[in-house]
Write a protein that holds these residues in place. Sequence first.
Motif, PDB file in Angstrom:
ATOM      1  N   ARG A  38       0.835  -1.193   0.000  1.00 14.75           N
ATOM      2  CA  ARG A  38       0.000   0.000   0.000  1.00 14.75           C
ATOM      3  C   ARG A  38       0.871   1.245   0.000  1.00 14.75           C
ATOM      4  O   ARG A  38       2.017   1.209   0.455  1.00 14.75           O
ATOM      5  CB  ARG A  38      -0.953   0.016   1.193  1.00 14.75           C
ATOM      6  CG  ARG A  38      -0.282   0.116   2.554  1.00 14.75           C
ATOM      7  CD  ARG A  38      -1.311  -0.068   3.659  1.00 14.75           C
ATOM      8  NE  ARG A  38      -0.718   0.069   4.981  1.00 14.75           N
ATOM      9  CZ  ARG A  38      -1.363  -0.176   6.116  1.00 14.75           C
ATOM     10  NH1 ARG A  38      -2.656  -0.583   6.081  1.00 14.75           N
ATOM     11  NH2 ARG A  38      -0.772  -0.020   7.279  1.00 14.75           N
ATOM     12  N   GLN A  39       0.291   2.318  -0.497  1.00 17.51           N
ATOM     13  CA  GLN A  39       1.019   3.585  -0.532  1.00 17.51           C
ATOM     14  C   GLN A  39       0.054   4.720  -0.222  1.00 17.51           C
ATOM     15  O   GLN A  39      -0.926   4.921  -0.939  1.00 17.51           O
ATOM     16  CB  GLN A  39       1.670   3.798  -1.897  1.00 17.51           C
ATOM     17  CG  GLN A  39       2.606   4.988  -1.939  1.00 17.51           C
ATOM     18  CD  GLN A  39       3.501   4.982  -3.157  1.00 17.51           C
ATOM     19  OE1 GLN A  39       3.233   4.314  -4.160  1.00 17.51           O
ATOM     20  NE2 GLN A  39       4.594   5.730  -3.087  1.00 17.51           N
ATOM     21  N   ARG A  45       5.898   3.201  -0.644  1.00 13.94           N
ATOM     22  CA  ARG A  45       5.103   1.989  -0.724  1.00 13.94           C
ATOM     23  C   ARG A  45       5.557   1.026   0.374  1.00 13.94           C
ATOM     24  O   ARG A  45       6.756   0.808   0.562  1.00 13.94           O
ATOM     25  CB  ARG A  45       5.276   1.339  -2.103  1.00 13.94           C
ATOM     26  CG  ARG A  45       4.317   0.228  -2.389  1.00 13.94           C
ATOM     27  CD  ARG A  45       4.310  -0.115  -3.870  1.00 13.94           C
ATOM     28  NE  ARG A  45       3.868   1.010  -4.690  1.00 13.94           N
ATOM     29  CZ  ARG A  45       3.600   0.903  -5.999  1.00 13.94           C
ATOM     30  NH1 ARG A  45       3.749  -0.264  -6.612  1.00 13.94           N
ATOM     31  NH2 ARG A  45       3.229   1.969  -6.674  1.00 13.94           N
ATOM     32  N   TYR A  95      -1.964  -2.202  -3.719  1.00 17.31           N
ATOM     33  CA  TYR A  95      -1.475  -2.851  -4.932  1.00 17.31           C
ATOM     34  C   TYR A  95      -1.230  -4.334  -4.670  1.00 17.31           C
ATOM     35  O   TYR A  95      -0.711  -4.697  -3.613  1.00 17.31           O
ATOM     36  CB  TYR A  95      -0.148  -2.245  -5.375  1.00 17.31           C
ATOM     37  CG  TYR A  95      -0.192  -0.779  -5.702  1.00 17.31           C
ATOM     38  CD1 TYR A  95       0.011   0.174  -4.711  1.00 17.31           C
ATOM     39  CD2 TYR A  95      -0.423  -0.342  -7.006  1.00 17.31           C
ATOM     40  CE1 TYR A  95      -0.022   1.528  -5.008  1.00 17.31           C
ATOM     41  CE2 TYR A  95      -0.452   1.010  -7.315  1.00 17.31           C
ATOM     42  CZ  TYR A  95      -0.252   1.927  -6.304  1.00 17.31           C
ATOM     43  OH  TYR A  95      -0.275   3.273  -6.609  1.00 17.31           O
TER      44      TYR A  95
END
Length: 124
Positions: A38-39, A45, A95
Amino acid sequence: QVQLVESGGGLVQAGGSLRLSCAASGRTFSSYAMGWFRQAPGKEREFVSAISRSGMNTYDADSVKGRFTISRDNAKNAVYLQMNRLKSEDTAVYYCAAKRDGVLYRVPSTYTSWGQGTQVTVSS
């Protein structure tokens, strides 16, 4: 290379749940270890969870242990992230990513395929 498409993101209140899905193309999905990252805005990230090629082994960041669960269905070419007891600090673009080897699961640069991301927003 495997193609990845995430879905399931959205807006949820703190304490709520979401289930993210990642659909993979190709007939070699079971040969890839999978990870979720995740970011958040202005941040790097970061690793969330990963699962081995067989699904027998999973790995979680300390910040999500006991709240998030990663799983996969090799017959459906899919990996999932069940997120419970969500907090405002979980807000980020999530992601999924794929890698061939079975080491360094927490390191983003070791993954060779990435999805486009799905936004998760947790309101407090």
